[in-house]
Design a protein around this motif. Structure first.
Motif, PDB file in Angstrom:
ATOM      1  N   VAL A  15       0.878  -1.171   0.000  1.00 55.37           N
ATOM      2  CA  VAL A  15       0.000   0.000   0.000  1.00 55.37           C
ATOM      3  C   VAL A  15       0.911   1.215   0.000  1.00 55.37           C
ATOM      4  N   PHE A  16       0.598   2.172  -0.849  1.00 57.05           N
ATOM      5  CA  PHE A  16       1.341   3.428  -0.895  1.00 57.05           C
ATOM      6  C   PHE A  16       0.350   4.558  -0.668  1.00 57.05           C
ATOM      7  N   ILE A  17       0.673   5.456   0.244  1.00 50.82           N
ATOM      8  CA  ILE A  17      -0.153   6.648   0.442  1.00 50.82           C
ATOM      9  C   ILE A  17       0.688   7.834  -0.009  1.00 50.82           C
ATOM     10  N   VAL A  18       0.140   8.558  -0.971  1.00 51.63           N
ATOM     11  CA  VAL A  18       0.821   9.711  -1.550  1.00 51.63           C
ATOM     12  C   VAL A  18       0.056  10.965  -1.153  1.00 51.63           C
ATOM     13  N   LEU A  26       3.604   7.053   3.115  1.00 50.93           N
ATOM     14  CA  LEU A  26       3.613   5.750   3.790  1.00 50.93           C
ATOM     15  C   LEU A  26       3.752   4.650   2.760  1.00 50.93           C
ATOM     16  N   THR A  27       4.561   3.653   3.077  1.00 51.31           N
ATOM     17  CA  THR A  27       4.565   2.406   2.326  1.00 51.31           C
ATOM     18  C   THR A  27       4.345   1.290   3.333  1.00 51.31           C
ATOM     19  N   LEU A  28       3.528   0.358   2.965  1.00 58.77           N
ATOM     20  CA  LEU A  28       3.224  -0.781   3.828  1.00 58.77           C
ATOM     21  C   LEU A  28       3.273  -2.017   2.953  1.00 58.77           C
ATOM     22  N   THR A  29       4.146  -2.946   3.282  1.00 62.75           N
ATOM     23  CA  THR A  29       4.270  -4.187   2.520  1.00 62.75           C
ATOM     24  C   THR A  29       4.130  -5.347   3.485  1.00 62.75           C
ATOM     25  N   TYR A  30       3.304  -6.317   3.100  1.00 61.49           N
ATOM     26  CA  TYR A  30       3.057  -7.456   3.959  1.00 61.49           C
ATOM     27  C   TYR A  30       2.804  -8.682   3.098  1.00 61.49           C
ATOM     28  N   PRO A  31       2.967  -9.884   3.659  1.00 59.73           N
ATOM     29  CA  PRO A  31       2.797 -11.104   2.877  1.00 59.73           C
ATOM     30  C   PRO A  31       1.341 -11.314   2.458  1.00 59.73           C
ATOM     31  N   CYS A  34      -1.372 -12.395   4.898  1.00 59.83           N
ATOM     32  CA  CYS A  34      -1.846 -11.456   5.920  1.00 59.83           C
ATOM     33  C   CYS A  34      -3.041 -10.673   5.368  1.00 59.83           C
ATOM     34  N   GLY A  35      -4.135 -10.679   6.080  1.00 57.15           N
ATOM     35  CA  GLY A  35      -5.328  -9.970   5.615  1.00 57.15           C
ATOM     36  C   GLY A  35      -5.185  -8.460   5.713  1.00 57.15           C
ATOM     37  N   ARG A  36      -6.002  -7.766   4.946  1.00 54.75           N
ATOM     38  CA  ARG A  36      -5.992  -6.305   4.972  1.00 54.75           C
ATOM     39  C   ARG A  36      -6.793  -5.807   6.171  1.00 54.75           C
ATOM     40  N   ASN A  37      -6.362  -4.695   6.719  1.00 54.24           N
ATOM     41  CA  ASN A  37      -7.064  -4.080   7.834  1.00 54.24           C
ATOM     42  C   ASN A  37      -7.360  -2.633   7.451  1.00 54.24           C
TER      43      ASN A  37
END
Length: 75
Positions: A15-18, A26-31, A34-37
């Motif tokens: 996820v990238f927030i611009v 923000l950058t958020l990287t997960y496997p 893993c579910g989205r929240n």
């Protein structure tokens, strides 16, 4: 960011927030396992908006402490 025992072809989600200034906030990287929240993403957006206007730091507990914004349907 991939677990050492995972297959090489395993995907990850990002996820990238611009911001309005066209800069990545923000950058958020997960496997993939893993579910989205979405509540967490909305909390982070609230925090980014607040801290862009005021010199404060926010906690991970914005909801339940008077939250920054009301999001209809989020109770």
């Amino acid at each position: 960011m991939i677990h050492p025992n995972a297959m090489d072809s395993m995907t990850v989600r990002s996820v990238f927030i611009v911001g309005p200034d066209k800069k990545v906030k923000l950058t958020l990287t997960y496997p993939a396992s893993c579910g989205r929240n979405f509540d967490e993403l909305l909390r982070v957006i609230d925090s980014l908006q607040l801290t862009s206007k005021f010199k404060v730091a926010t906690t991970g507990q914005l909801e339940g402490r008077g939250g920054l914004h009301h999001h209809p349907g989020r109770e």
